[in-house]
Scaffold this active site. Structure first.
Site, short mmCIF file in Angstrom:
data_model
loop_
_atom_site.label_atom_id
_atom_site.label_comp_id
_atom_site.label_asym_id
_atom_site.label_seq_id
_atom_site.Cartn_x
_atom_site.Cartn_y
_atom_site.Cartn_z
CE LYS A 234 -1.52 -6.99 3.07
NZ LYS A 234 -1.15 -5.57 3.15
CB SER B 267 -3.96 -3.94 4.86
OG SER B 267 -2.92 -3.68 4.06
CB SER C 26 -0.40 -1.93 5.01
OG SER C 26 -1.97 -1.27 4.95
#
Length: 477
Positions: free
Chosen positions: A90, A165, A189
């Site tokens: 990420k 997220s 997330s």
């Protein structure tokens, strides 16, 4: 756990393989890490333009890393449990030489000089990082889009959010871009993107996976105490493998705990709570929960339905205070500088809870955190070692629902109560995707959230494998 042993015939599309299958084939030298990596890169080129899950990648570096794995195996050296497995990272964690953007233009030139601990652990395990995945600006939302990298689309249904997220990570995994996606979770997330994209996601216990960014240090309260890294994958056995690789103690994280991955045996008893703290659980989500309870009963578990659990709604409010109230004024100024309307909507929407955080309130919140964590830990030790909960009160939301006015924004936050609350008390949570349901925007994934005691990810994973064995949505998409 299902066997990872390869069959006699080699697959023709290596990108479809899970992590355990890939690692077994590479370790036995039936395929090379370079072949597995090239297949993942080819899949990225084919699938990513439609979903925008990977926003930064350097094929030559990935292939160079794969060649190193192959060379180590050729010398007879162990290459690690994730030998040659393509993974994604990420964009809110450091990878040396790449920008740690966190989805914001303000950080597009923030080049990491060193790897974060989780990047180091994946590489030490033999993994090959094939790309960096998208996140909303500042990683604030359950939707993934920003003004720097653009919008990520759900590969199962573009009308739905891919979650956030870690929406880029889950979308990539669902589409076959890598076998494991790295995500971070402070309020759902990892778990929500897995749910939204029809794959599986594990939020480990706080302290299980070391976390730290030299280029963008995580905040002292919300960041360090409740945010964790964890894996997203298409198979539960791959979550188990990824967790073992990620959970390597690192002195850079003062909260890291070198706890064993397998704990003492516990009774195979679970509590099912369909409407914790009065959550307005919708019919398709309730049906999925009851289906999962039946699956576990078929696997030999005792599952009791309960009306109440230790408090979650109170924990939800305090988690928002820690998450957004930690330096709220600074966060708001940065969001205003960035000019991202979604980030501003998230901060403005929580101003009543987070905007008034002061020293006295912080002290009170931390006392309540200890009290609620104790209640939950005793419940899981003395009554049920496993709890089945909704991931969300609803099926995955329509894309950008949180930007459709105050009522829509409130609907989103109310539905996500369990995801927000559980990190506050430090517990692990596993999301297992179980099927598809018909929603307001067409077909939508659905699944369940499993919760166990601190550092008892093994309990969640054991139950998750039993659930998975009785059917999951086809993957990769």
């Amino acid at each position: 756990m299902p066997s990872a042993a390869p069959s006699d015939s080699l697959p023709t599309e290596l990108w479809r393989l899970g992590a355990a299958q890939t690692a077994a084939l590479v370790a036995s030298r039936r395929i090379s890490a370079t072949e597995a990596t090239q297949a993942a890169l080819d899949r990225l080129e084919a699938a990513n333009p439609a979903i925008n899950a990977v926003v930064d990648h350097r094929p030559e570096e990935a292939l160079r890393r794969a060649a190193e794995v192959d060379a180590a195996l050729a010398r007879g050296e162990p290459a690690g449990p994730l030998a040659g497995v393509p993974v994604t990272l990420k964009v809110n964690v450091d990878q040396a030489g790449f920008a740690t953007t966190n989805g914001v233009r303000l950080q597009q030139d923030l080049i990491a000089g060193h790897n974060s601990p989780v990047a180091d652990t994946l590489l030490a395990a033999g993994a090959v990082i094939v790309g960096r995945t998208n996140t909303p600006a500042f990683s604030y939302r359950w939707f993934t889009g920003n003004q720097l990298h653009g919008t990520t689309r759900n590969p199962r249904n573009a009308a739905l959010t891919p979650g956030g997220s870690s929406g880029g990570a889950a979308a990539a995994v669902a589409a076959g871009i890598g076998a494991i996606g790295h995500g971070t979770d402070i309020a759902g997330s990892i778990r929500y993107p897995a749910y939204a994209c029809g794959v599986h996601g594990l939020r480990p216990t706080v302290g299980r996976v070391p976390a730290w960014n030299a280029s963008s240090p995580e905040r002292s309260i919300g960041g360090q105490i409740t945010a964790v890294s964890g894996p997203i994958a298409r198979q539960v056995q791959d979550l188990r493998l990824a967790l073992a690789a990620m959970a390597r103690w690192d002195a850079r994280d003062p909260w890291a705990v070198p706890a064993p991955l397998i704990g003492p045996a516990v009774p195979r008893i679970a509590a099912l709570c369909v409407r914790p703290d009065g959550l307005a659980t919708t019919a398709p989500v309730e049906a999925a929960l009851r289906d999962v309870a039946d699956r576990l009963r078929d696997a030999g578990w005792v599952v009791d339905e309960v009306d109440a659990l230790p408090p979650l709604q109170a924990a939800c409010a305090d988690q928002v205070r820690l998450w957004m109230g930690d330096g709220y004024a600074t966060q708001l100024r940065n969001a205003e500088r960035e000019g991202d309307p979604a980030a501003l909507a998230a901060l403005h929407g929580q101003a009543d809870l987070a905007g008034r955080m002061d020293g006295d309130m912080l002290s009170a919140v931390l006392v309540r955190r200890a009290t609620l964590a104790r209640q939950w830990q005793r419940y899981l030790q003395e009554h049920y070692p496993l709890v089945l909960l909704p991931v969300s009160a609803e099926l995955p939301f329509p894309a950008d629902l949180d930007l459709q006015g105050p009522d829509a924004y409130a609907r989103v936050w109310a539905a996500q109560m369990t995801q927000i609350a559980l990190p506050f008390v430090g517990l692990p949570g596993l999301v297992v995707s179980t099927g598809m349901a018909e929603g307001e925007c067409g077909p939508a994934p659905v699944g369940v959230q499993l919760v166990a005691g601190r550092f008892r990810e093994d309990v969640c994973l054991e139950a998750g494998e039993a659930i998975e064995a009785r059917g999951v949505p086809p993957a990769p998409v």
